[in-house]
Design an enzyme around this catalytic site. Structure first.
Site, mmCIF file in Angstrom:
data_model
loop_
_atom_site.group_PDB
_atom_site.id
_atom_site.type_symbol
_atom_site.label_atom_id
_atom_site.label_comp_id
_atom_site.label_asym_id
_atom_site.label_seq_id
_atom_site.Cartn_x
_atom_site.Cartn_y
_atom_site.Cartn_z
ATOM 1 N N THR A 49 0.748 -1.291 -0.139
ATOM 2 C CA THR A 49 -0.157 -0.113 0.028
ATOM 3 C C THR A 49 0.843 1.512 -0.128
ATOM 4 O O THR A 49 0.286 2.426 0.205
ATOM 5 C CB THR A 49 -1.000 0.039 1.111
ATOM 6 N N TRP A 50 2.041 1.135 -0.341
ATOM 7 C CA TRP A 50 3.074 2.349 -0.261
ATOM 8 C C TRP A 50 2.330 3.205 -1.544
ATOM 9 O O TRP A 50 2.344 4.467 -1.239
ATOM 10 C CB TRP A 50 4.616 2.060 -0.751
ATOM 11 N N TYR A 86 3.978 5.437 4.906
ATOM 12 C CA TYR A 86 3.148 5.656 3.612
ATOM 13 C C TYR A 86 2.151 6.807 3.792
ATOM 14 O O TYR A 86 1.003 6.719 3.915
ATOM 15 C CB TYR A 86 2.454 4.218 3.424
ATOM 16 N N GLN A 202 11.178 -8.644 5.915
ATOM 17 C CA GLN A 202 10.875 -7.994 4.847
ATOM 18 C C GLN A 202 12.032 -7.325 4.051
ATOM 19 O O GLN A 202 12.520 -6.614 4.584
ATOM 20 C CB GLN A 202 9.921 -6.993 4.992
ATOM 21 N N TYR A 229 9.616 -7.028 -0.891
ATOM 22 C CA TYR A 229 8.760 -5.998 -1.762
ATOM 23 C C TYR A 229 9.696 -5.479 -3.081
ATOM 24 O O TYR A 229 10.899 -6.085 -3.320
ATOM 25 C CB TYR A 229 8.776 -4.863 -0.767
ATOM 26 N N GLY A 230 9.153 -4.581 -3.674
ATOM 27 C CA GLY A 230 9.753 -4.073 -5.105
ATOM 28 C C GLY A 230 9.886 -5.271 -6.007
ATOM 29 O O GLY A 230 10.683 -5.172 -6.899
ATOM 30 N N ARG A 253 10.168 6.464 -7.782
ATOM 31 C CA ARG A 253 10.797 5.536 -8.913
ATOM 32 C C ARG A 253 12.090 6.086 -9.203
ATOM 33 O O ARG A 253 12.681 5.302 -9.771
ATOM 34 C CB ARG A 253 9.798 5.482 -9.968
ATOM 35 N N GLY A 307 2.117 -3.697 -5.253
ATOM 36 C CA GLY A 307 1.202 -2.571 -5.064
ATOM 37 C C GLY A 307 0.110 -2.459 -6.253
ATOM 38 O O GLY A 307 0.456 -2.737 -7.434
ATOM 39 N N ARG A 309 -3.228 -0.031 -7.811
ATOM 40 C CA ARG A 309 -4.096 1.083 -7.586
ATOM 41 C C ARG A 309 -5.331 0.843 -8.806
ATOM 42 O O ARG A 309 -5.841 1.993 -8.899
ATOM 43 C CB ARG A 309 -3.327 2.390 -7.712
#
Length: 340
Positions: A49-50, A86, A202, A229-230, A253, A307, A309
């Site tokens: 959710t970043w 975040y 993580q 992550y990433g 980014r 992530g 959206r």
């Protein structure tokens, strides 16, 4: 925040009838893994959710984000990762509003020690700061407890004994269930273990970032749950960026990641061409699924954070678990990424 709650069936209509929606969900075939020794069974893909927090990720349409989150849950995702950092708790508040009736079907992972206020990140792993953030997170997420609580970043100014002793107290009070760390070196993990039971780590991990691989492999062998992550390399592994983009100042980014800088960018373009070839052999499967597939097929990765959206991205990502890269394709990708 004034989030307008959508019915769980809101995804129906975007993909046809109830029957067609059911068939789509069935095709996703979400996989579940043991999360180290925590006793939790978590989805191979977890929701990050970043980006939903908004800061550093461009404009955010929260109605679309809500639809995307619901689609992820419909697909079987049961692990959601968030943090106070975040956008000053924005992501946590969003989740608390949107998922307050879904709490029994999800696991929350949130973090402590790092904050983002007025465009500035800061780290404070002191006992007072940790307790204050924990109470805020419980309030924002509208929950009585946090399933997994991670120290977001190590803080060289605060003794680890102070940090993890406070986490032990929060655990004994029932406010957090499992303790872990994020972005800690192996030496720092070993130091933290002196004061608390570390059950989850993580770290960043993808085809374009493997610097932590040996640590991840070892901790997984030790029975610690691993979440990465990433996984999409800040989006570059989706194949969307074939020309060097110009992001606005403050965009994560180009700030947190270095994939959009030369010579890394050009090297990754060569990797994308290999992924293009693999895509063709799988009826044009999205490159994002290839990137995720590579990640979750590593036996030392329990769950990969993604992530989303938009519903489109949610559907693409969750479809990853419905197929596998072949052994030969994994080897071909490994051979190239080893040289990046």
């Amino acid at each position: 925040m004034g989030i307008v709650l959508l019915d769980r069936s809101s995804s129906i209509g975007r993909f046809g009838t109830q029957k067609e929606w059911g068939e789509l969900k069935e095709s996703w075939n979400m996989k579940y893994r043991k999360f180290g020794n925590t006793g939790l069974e978590v989805s191979a893909i977890s929701l990050g959710t970043w980006g939903i927090g908004g800061a550093g990720w461009g404009n955010t349409d929260y109605k679309q984000c809500e639809e995307a989150v619901m689609a992820m849950l419909d697909a079987g995702v049961n692990l959601i990762d968030t943090a106070p950092a975040y956008n000053d708790g924005m992501a946590e508040r969003f989740l608390g509003d949107v998922l307050k009736t879904k709490r029994d079907s999800i696991y929350y992972v949130t973090k402590t020690g790092t904050q983002y206020k007025n465009g500035v990140y800061s780290t404070d792993d002191s006992a007072d700061a940790i307790r204050k953030q924990c109470e805020e997170s419980l309030n924002y997420l509208k929950t009585d407890f946090i399933d997994v609580y991670l120290v977001h970043w190590p803080d060289g100014k605060v003794p680890m004994e102070e940090t993890f002793s406070e986490l032990n107290r929060l655990q004994s009070e029932g406010k957090i269930h499992h303790i872990g760390v994020s972005n800690f070196s192996m030496e720092q993990i070993e130091e933290a273990k002196k004061y608390s039971r570390i059950e989850v780590i993580q770290d960043q991990y993808s085809m374009v970032y493997r610097e932590e691989e040996s640590k991840i492999v070892q901790t997984h062998k030790d029975g610690i749950g691993v979440m990465t992550y990433g996984s999409m390399g800040a989006g570059i592994l989706s194949g969307r960026y074939r020309q060097l983009p110009k992001f606005e100042k403050g965009d994560m980014r180009s700030g947190f990641y270095n994939f959009f800088e030369e010579p890394q960018f050009s090297k990754i373009q060569e990797l994308l061409m290999i992924m293009d070839e693999i895509s063709k052999t799988h009826n044009g499967i999205p490159l994002s699924q290839i990137a995720l597939n590579w990640n979750i097929q590593k036996e030392f990765v329990d769950t990969a954070i993604v992530g989303v959206r938009s519903v489109k991205h949610a559907v693409e990502n969750c479809s990853t678990t419905g197929w596998k890269l072949t052994k030969e394709e994994m080897q071909k990708l490994d051979e190239y990424v080893n040289n990046i």
